[in-house]
Write a protein that holds these residues in place. Sequence first.
Motif: not given
Length: 734
Positions: A294-320
């Motif tokens: 029974d391990c202590p509760k742990s959550d993974p990290p999370k990666l995020m990218l906000r393309p230059k000039g965009s107000s929303t975060f990058y979604t996979e399959n989007q082309i930068l």
Amino acid sequence: MKYRFTFLILLLLAFCKAQATHIVGGQLFIKANSNAGNIYTLGLTMYFDALNGNPGAEDAYVNIYVFRKRDNAAVGYVQAPKIERKSVTYSNPTCGISTLQTYMITYAIDARLEISAFSDPQGYYMVWDRCCRNGTITNIQAPGDAGSIFYLEFPPIVKNNTAYLNSSPVFPAIQGDYACVNTPFNFDFGGTDADGDSLTYTLVTPRQGFSNKDNPSAPAIGSSSYPRLTWVSGISEANIIPGPRPLTVNPRTGMLSVTPGNVGLYVFAVQVDEYRNGSKIGTLTRDFQLKVVDCPKSDPPKLMLRPKGSSTFYTENQILTVKSTDPNCFEVMVTDPTANQLISISGETINANKNYFSILPAELKTTLGNDTLKFEVCLDDCFITYDNRPLRIQLVAEDESCPIPLSDTLTIFIRRENNANNAPAITTSLTSDYVHVSAGSPVSFIVYGKDTDQDNLTLSGKGRDFALTSYAMDFKNATGKGSVQQNFNWTPPCNAKKGDTLAVDFSVNDMRCEGNPLTKSKTVYFIVDQSPNNPPSITTSLPEVSVSYALGTSGEINFDVIGSDIDTNTISVTAQGRGFDMRSLGMTFSGKSGTSKVIAPYSWNPDCALLEGSDQKTFTVDFMVSDKSCTSSTDTISVNLTISDSEKQEMPEIPNVITPNGDGKNDCLVLEDLPADNCAEQFKDVTVFNRWGKQIYYSKVKQNWCPTNLSGGYYYYVIRYTSQSVKGGLTLLK
């Protein structure tokens, strides 16, 4: 039964009677030593509970028994000594827990397997039977009384009178990790095979064997069905480790996956089957135990990218899109709900040979819960996309969670413009990319590569859906700086059939960015036409195709055989006696090959034996010429060789008086005029006697007799032939 093995190491000890309590798992192995005749390494890798195990049960030797699979007959056993003992490590050493510590112990011995004992087509199996297992196992009944039997099948060491080498799969050392309740856990249980055989993996119920706590190391017994462990209620092979996602194994990779639902110590076994050319040749089982805590509760990290000039975060399959005027670096964020957590960042370019980017910094540490950290991904000059094809970067953030790090993956598609590297050019010396060819007719041209930037270039060629060598095409890779060229040479063989179109792709690579070369290609299409072929012809130097030869005449029968072909194909001249062997009759003729014109001499000196009592016989020899084109043609000329006996001559009148006075008149008994030999009648000898019967002259050749030193008188002569003799008297006057 031990005589079946010839041991390189032979050490016999009394069986250890201590219970090997707390056996965690392991597997048997066998390894063929290809550089030594029938020498194999047999051994056992065992995992032992270092905290709860009985130290006296850690054997110095193990007894590995071998049985014939067809009838479970005992073949022999080896005593393998302990050669290594080491502690099992964790994926993350800082995650160790005090209730889990394991040793990996290896036993091995080299032995020569006798062919007579290991050639049964159905193969053999080896076992190690030992009691007892860890008493705290959760998913089986009476674990402390349950034995362990490790099992491995292997094929015969010879097949079809040929050595059949095979080694069992090799597995990396198991890591002593534990799983956490209600948390996904992956465990690599896969191996590799030195022989290139394919492996499949299946979860099975572990074998129990015949050993028990009263007789923990009794000699193993051969069996087609060893006892299996008994699961506790509610457990089966479908949920060996129960939970939201019960234990499974990937049948191709051996990766174990589980999300366990309860704490405990769970035993399991994986059967590894070995296949060669589609046929199963071996199998083994790997036993092990997995601890769930029974391990202590742990959550993974999370990666995020906000393309230059965009107000929303990058979604996979989007082309930068990164323009040539944009900065080389862009910013990526990572969050983690745990404070003081070290996060490692790594990445790779999925669809290129080299990454051509860097991550700065590669490690970050949170100071608060849900802290947001930033790092940069900087693209090198060689991170370039060609032909509108984006490159795919995969970033991975990994934290320090136990028992294994938790991670997050972000995949970014990037299309980056390039204006710093000009594409190379590729051309050929051909006037067209479509070339008509025919079998036997050579084709040659030059392929050129050129680069205005004077970068290093590589030039190569590849058949489309075929190997160049399969059609005898000659084009070797070439390199150069700024420019490069290479000759293409081909004489189409017969397997280039009329109507075929063979495409060869020639490519020049700009190697400024080696892992992501700028490539240009050119395709040449070879259209195969009907191959023209004029048939060859054959003649001889004879005025006509019949030869008459009288036996007894001087000289041989000699003439030349001439083959010719106006094409460039290779032609061959051969001969064959019609109904007889030329060599056995004394005929001399050697076939010859060449192009355009081939001359082969024939000679024969026949003898009387060939007539076999007949006056005349005819022998026919067929001389042939054939070309080696795709549509092979031949021509034949037949020569009739007639041999006959010479005519029989009458015996001339022999004078009965000779006057050897040297006046040149009637000085000798003339023998030169005697009849010539033929097959039926041949001169044997001549003898002259005086009147008292004394031999005064003898000769086996037709040589005149001129007796200048004899006194006058009366003499007698005998001339002998094969079937007749001529006798007469002779007066010698002086």
